[in-house]
Write an enzyme that holds these catalytic residues in place. Structure first.
Site, PDB file in Angstrom:
ATOM      1  N   GLN A   1       0.814  -1.219   0.000  1.00 22.04           N
ATOM      2  CA  GLN A   1       0.000   0.000   0.000  1.00 22.04           C
ATOM      3  C   GLN A   1       0.849   1.271   0.000  1.00 22.04           C
ATOM      4  O   GLN A   1       0.350   2.348  -0.338  1.00 22.04           O
ATOM      5  CB  GLN A   1      -0.919   0.010   1.228  1.00 22.04           C
ATOM      6  CG  GLN A   1      -1.998  -1.055   1.224  1.00 22.04           C
ATOM      7  CD  GLN A   1      -3.132  -0.746   0.256  1.00 22.04           C
ATOM      8  OE1 GLN A   1      -3.119   0.260  -0.436  1.00 22.04           O
ATOM      9  NE2 GLN A   1      -4.110  -1.621   0.205  1.00 22.04           N
TER      10      GLN A   1
ATOM     11  N   SER B   1       3.447  -4.796  -4.874  1.00 23.46           N
ATOM     12  CA  SER B   1       2.672  -5.348  -5.982  1.00 23.46           C
ATOM     13  C   SER B   1       2.399  -4.261  -7.014  1.00 23.46           C
ATOM     14  O   SER B   1       2.018  -3.140  -6.664  1.00 23.46           O
ATOM     15  CB  SER B   1       1.347  -5.920  -5.460  1.00 23.46           C
ATOM     16  OG  SER B   1       0.599  -6.477  -6.517  1.00 23.46           O
ATOM     17  N   GLY B   2       2.585  -4.605  -8.278  1.00 20.74           N
ATOM     18  CA  GLY B   2       2.470  -3.624  -9.346  1.00 20.74           C
ATOM     19  C   GLY B   2       1.096  -3.003  -9.496  1.00 20.74           C
ATOM     20  O   GLY B   2       0.981  -1.814  -9.802  1.00 20.74           O
ATOM     21  N   HIS B   3       0.037  -3.782  -9.281  1.00 23.43           N
ATOM     22  CA  HIS B   3      -1.300  -3.256  -9.558  1.00 23.43           C
ATOM     23  C   HIS B   3      -1.694  -2.128  -8.618  1.00 23.43           C
ATOM     24  O   HIS B   3      -2.632  -1.389  -8.905  1.00 23.43           O
ATOM     25  CB  HIS B   3      -2.337  -4.380  -9.500  1.00 23.43           C
ATOM     26  CG  HIS B   3      -2.687  -4.840  -8.123  1.00 23.43           C
ATOM     27  ND1 HIS B   3      -1.880  -5.686  -7.397  1.00 23.43           N
ATOM     28  CD2 HIS B   3      -3.755  -4.571  -7.334  1.00 23.43           C
ATOM     29  CE1 HIS B   3      -2.443  -5.915  -6.220  1.00 23.43           C
ATOM     30  NE2 HIS B   3      -3.575  -5.250  -6.156  1.00 23.43           N
TER      31      HIS B   3
ATOM     32  N   THR C   1      11.054 -18.440 -16.450  1.00 23.22           N
ATOM     33  CA  THR C   1      11.257 -17.284 -17.319  1.00 23.22           C
ATOM     34  C   THR C   1      10.568 -16.051 -16.755  1.00 23.22           C
ATOM     35  O   THR C   1       9.399 -16.099 -16.377  1.00 23.22           O
ATOM     36  CB  THR C   1      10.706 -17.576 -18.727  1.00 23.22           C
ATOM     37  OG1 THR C   1      11.343 -18.749 -19.240  1.00 23.22           O
ATOM     38  CG2 THR C   1      10.955 -16.403 -19.665  1.00 23.22           C
TER      39      THR C   1
ATOM     40  N   CYS D   1      -6.900 -10.454   1.179  1.00 20.91           N
ATOM     41  CA  CYS D   1      -6.551 -11.669   1.927  1.00 20.91           C
ATOM     42  C   CYS D   1      -7.762 -12.284   2.623  1.00 20.91           C
ATOM     43  O   CYS D   1      -7.797 -13.480   2.881  1.00 20.91           O
ATOM     44  CB  CYS D   1      -5.485 -11.353   2.976  1.00 20.91           C
ATOM     45  SG  CYS D   1      -4.109 -10.382   2.367  1.00 20.91           S
TER      46      CYS D   1
END
Length: 216
Positions: free
Chosen positions: A9, A29-31, A67, A155
């Site tokens: 956050q 986290s990217g989002h 990968t 979560c």
């Protein structure tokens, strides 16, 4: 001992300088900062020993085989770059929108309360509880009007119990069940905030008329 912090956050919302921190591990986290979904980062301080999460390849210094998702990694890097640019000015603008939203909702919706410290918090989020109604019901009606919010962390999205965090903070059971979180970003507009302010009293009043816990 090793110290890990979940900064999902925080990254992109407040300045972070890990060179001046004692954190050993930090995850993001990217989002949460407009990067592609499904990509994230685990920061590992130099010298911190970790067992491999997945073996079979040399990727990520031998810690996780497989990968790499190069396009998403590049997207996350660019998102971090954009988030860091003029972060103070962006935060001030978002904070003003958040504060306007909060004050209007608390004023127009009786038996509502702000959860958490009013000052020492992120500039973009607001968690508000509404007595005697369900947070999930509020979300359904907000969705009807095209407004996105949440009633808890991802979560615990499958749980019907009120937030254990809010309960530990002393929020009454009847209010914790009716808590929702608004998360704003630099892309939100004042028009969107005004629209939400307009719809919230209508939603809360309608749900309270249906609630068996409200004296008619």
């Amino acid at each position: 001992s090793i110290f890990h912090t979940d900064a999902v956050q925080a990254v992109g919302k407040i300045p972070l300088n890990l060179s001046k921190s004692n954190v050993d591990l930090l995850s993001l986290s990217g989002h949460k900062l407009h990067a592609p979904k499904g990509v994230g980062v685990l920061y590992v301080r130099k010298g911190t020993r970790l067992s491999p999460y997945m073996i079979g390849g040399h990727q990520e210094a031998g810690r996780r085989a497989g990968t790499e998702n190069v396009p998403s990694i590049i997207g996350l890097g660019k998102a971090c770059e954009l988030a860091a640019k003029n972060i103070k000015e962006k935060n001030e603008r978002v904070r003003k929108l958040r504060d306007k939203l909060e004050k209007a909702i608390l004023k127009s919706c009786p038996d509502s309360q702000l959860n958490g410290d009013p000052d020492n918090r992120l500039p973009n989020t607001s968690n508000i509880s509404f007595e005697f109604i369900e947070g999930e019901s509020i979300l359904l009606m907000l969705d009807k009007y095209g407004i996105c919010a949440s009633s808890g962390s991802a979560c615990t999205s499958g749980s019907l119990e009120p937030s254990h965090v809010l309960r530990a903070m002393g929020v009454p059971f009847t209010a914790a069940h009716g808590s929702i979180r608004f998360s704003l970003s630099r892309y939100n507009t004042e028009k969107e905030v005004d629209y939400t302010i307009e719809k919230m009293p209508e939603i809360v009043n309608k749900l309270r008329k249906l609630s068996p816990f409200v004296t008619k």
